[in-house]
Design a protein around this motif. Structure first.
Motif, PDB file in Angstrom:
ATOM      1  N   ARG A  59       0.439  -1.426  -0.253  1.00 43.07           N
ATOM      2  CA  ARG A  59       0.151   0.064  -0.083  1.00 43.07           C
ATOM      3  C   ARG A  59       1.067   1.189   0.390  1.00 43.07           C
ATOM      4  NH1 ARG A  59      -4.670  -1.912   4.138  1.00 43.07           N
ATOM      5  NH2 ARG A  59      -6.015  -3.219   2.547  1.00 43.07           N
ATOM      6  N   ALA A  60       2.027   0.972   1.034  1.00 39.12           N
ATOM      7  CA  ALA A  60       2.636   2.454   1.111  1.00 39.12           C
ATOM      8  C   ALA A  60       3.770   2.644  -0.635  1.00 39.12           C
ATOM      9  CB  ALA A  60       3.921   2.278   2.100  1.00 39.12           C
ATOM     10  N   GLY A  61       3.624   1.589  -1.657  1.00 39.44           N
ATOM     11  CA  GLY A  61       4.792   1.910  -2.287  1.00 39.44           C
ATOM     12  C   GLY A  61       5.824   1.566  -2.963  1.00 39.44           C
ATOM     13  N   ARG A  62       6.176   0.763  -1.984  1.00 37.70           N
ATOM     14  CA  ARG A  62       7.601  -0.160  -1.182  1.00 37.70           C
ATOM     15  C   ARG A  62       7.694  -1.424  -2.069  1.00 37.70           C
ATOM     16  NH1 ARG A  62       8.469   0.181   4.261  1.00 37.70           N
ATOM     17  NH2 ARG A  62       6.195  -0.029   4.499  1.00 37.70           N
ATOM     18  N   SER A  77      11.785  -5.409  -1.573  1.00 41.81           N
ATOM     19  CA  SER A  77      10.558  -4.272  -0.196  1.00 41.81           C
ATOM     20  C   SER A  77      11.515  -3.742  -0.043  1.00 41.81           C
ATOM     21  CB  SER A  77      10.045  -5.485   0.369  1.00 41.81           C
ATOM     22  OG  SER A  77       8.872  -4.545   1.005  1.00 41.81           O
ATOM     23  N   VAL A  78      11.477  -2.404   0.621  1.00 43.82           N
ATOM     24  CA  VAL A  78      12.090  -0.975   0.298  1.00 43.82           C
ATOM     25  C   VAL A  78      11.317  -0.726   1.314  1.00 43.82           C
ATOM     26  CG1 VAL A  78      13.349  -0.610  -1.629  1.00 43.82           C
ATOM     27  CG2 VAL A  78      11.716   0.821  -1.154  1.00 43.82           C
ATOM     28  N   GLY A  79      12.321   0.253   2.720  1.00 41.59           N
ATOM     29  CA  GLY A  79      11.781   1.453   3.549  1.00 41.59           C
ATOM     30  C   GLY A  79      12.704   1.828   4.111  1.00 41.59           C
ATOM     31  N   PRO A  80      12.497   2.624   5.249  1.00 44.05           N
ATOM     32  CA  PRO A  80      13.011   3.451   6.300  1.00 44.05           C
ATOM     33  C   PRO A  80      13.762   3.023   7.491  1.00 44.05           C
ATOM     34  CG  PRO A  80      11.116   4.290   6.142  1.00 44.05           C
ATOM     35  CD  PRO A  80      10.913   2.997   4.901  1.00 44.05           C
ATOM     36  N   LEU A  87      16.637  -1.939   2.288  1.00 41.99           N
ATOM     37  CA  LEU A  87      16.204  -2.884   1.416  1.00 41.99           C
ATOM     38  C   LEU A  87      16.435  -3.729   2.303  1.00 41.99           C
ATOM     39  CD1 LEU A  87      15.713  -4.257  -1.430  1.00 41.99           C
ATOM     40  CD2 LEU A  87      18.014  -4.602  -2.174  1.00 41.99           C
ATOM     41  N   TRP A  88      15.191  -4.293   2.458  1.00 39.17           N
ATOM     42  CA  TRP A  88      14.677  -5.673   3.240  1.00 39.17           C
ATOM     43  C   TRP A  88      14.274  -6.261   2.204  1.00 39.17           C
ATOM     44  CZ3 TRP A  88      15.743  -3.994   8.032  1.00 39.17           C
ATOM     45  CH2 TRP A  88      14.884  -2.687   7.591  1.00 39.17           C
ATOM     46  N   LYS A  89      14.054  -6.481   0.806  1.00 35.27           N
ATOM     47  CA  LYS A  89      13.853  -7.680   0.816  1.00 35.27           C
ATOM     48  C   LYS A  89      14.364  -7.864  -1.116  1.00 35.27           C
ATOM     49  CE  LYS A  89       9.400  -9.684   2.824  1.00 35.27           C
ATOM     50  NZ  LYS A  89       8.497  -9.159   3.157  1.00 35.27           N
TER      51      LYS A  89
END
Length: 170
Positions: A59-62, A77-80, A87-89
């Protein structure tokens, strides 16, 4: 992947949830079972590869997916985290590994991070995942620290890629 396959790298949407989760559930056992054991795989799948953990990122576009002939076969999957972009995945189904899809996904992550004005991308992999280490080093990531997994968990190796800033050559 067949010659002439239709390959699309795009932002994930809600219709991709089941296939994104399938990527995790098919890659984790073969990736981490030999390195960290079945308990680690079961913990990771239960914690990070659920609808509850994945829907907010989509939903957050990540989340970005790699699609071959209409089928999701890879994802990122990325995120702050702590003021950094992580880069989480980054996973590609085992039968699609070695086809260049992982590289296409990584380039999409890097391009988007530069476009969004980030100065670096951070990631971690578990010690012993030599394929991941080589893959990330190929893209210019350098090791920054090692973190103890504790309680029988594998250690994490953290890496970072400095990104070009506006006006710099990529």
């Amino acid at each position: 992947m067949s010659e002439g396959a239709n390959i699309v790298i795009r932002q994930a949407d809600g219709e991709d949830l089941t296939e994104v989760l399938e990527v995790g559930h098919k890659t984790w056992p073969v990736t981490y079972g030999p390195i960290a054991g079945d308990d680690y795989v079961a913990m990771g799948l239960a914690k990070w590869w659920t609808q509850e953990a994945t829907i907010p990122a989509i939903r957050a576009g990540r989340v970005t997916v790699a699609e071959v002939d209409g089928r999701v076969v890879g994802m990122t999957s990325v995120g702050p985290s702590e003021g950094h972009l992580n880069l989480w995945k980054l996973y590609v189904l085992p039968d699609q590994q070695g086809t260049g899809l992982g590289g296409r996904l990584m380039r999409a992550v890097i391009d988007k991070a530069v476009e969004d004005g980030h100065d670096a991308i951070r990631l971690s992999y578990i010690l012993g995942n030599d394929n991941a280490a080589q893959f990330y080093e190929h893209f210019g990531f350098v090791e920054t620290e090692r973190e103890s997994g504790g309680s029988g968990m594998p250690d994490n190796v953290w890496m970072q890629l400095a990104l070009p800033q506006p006006g710099e050559d990529a």
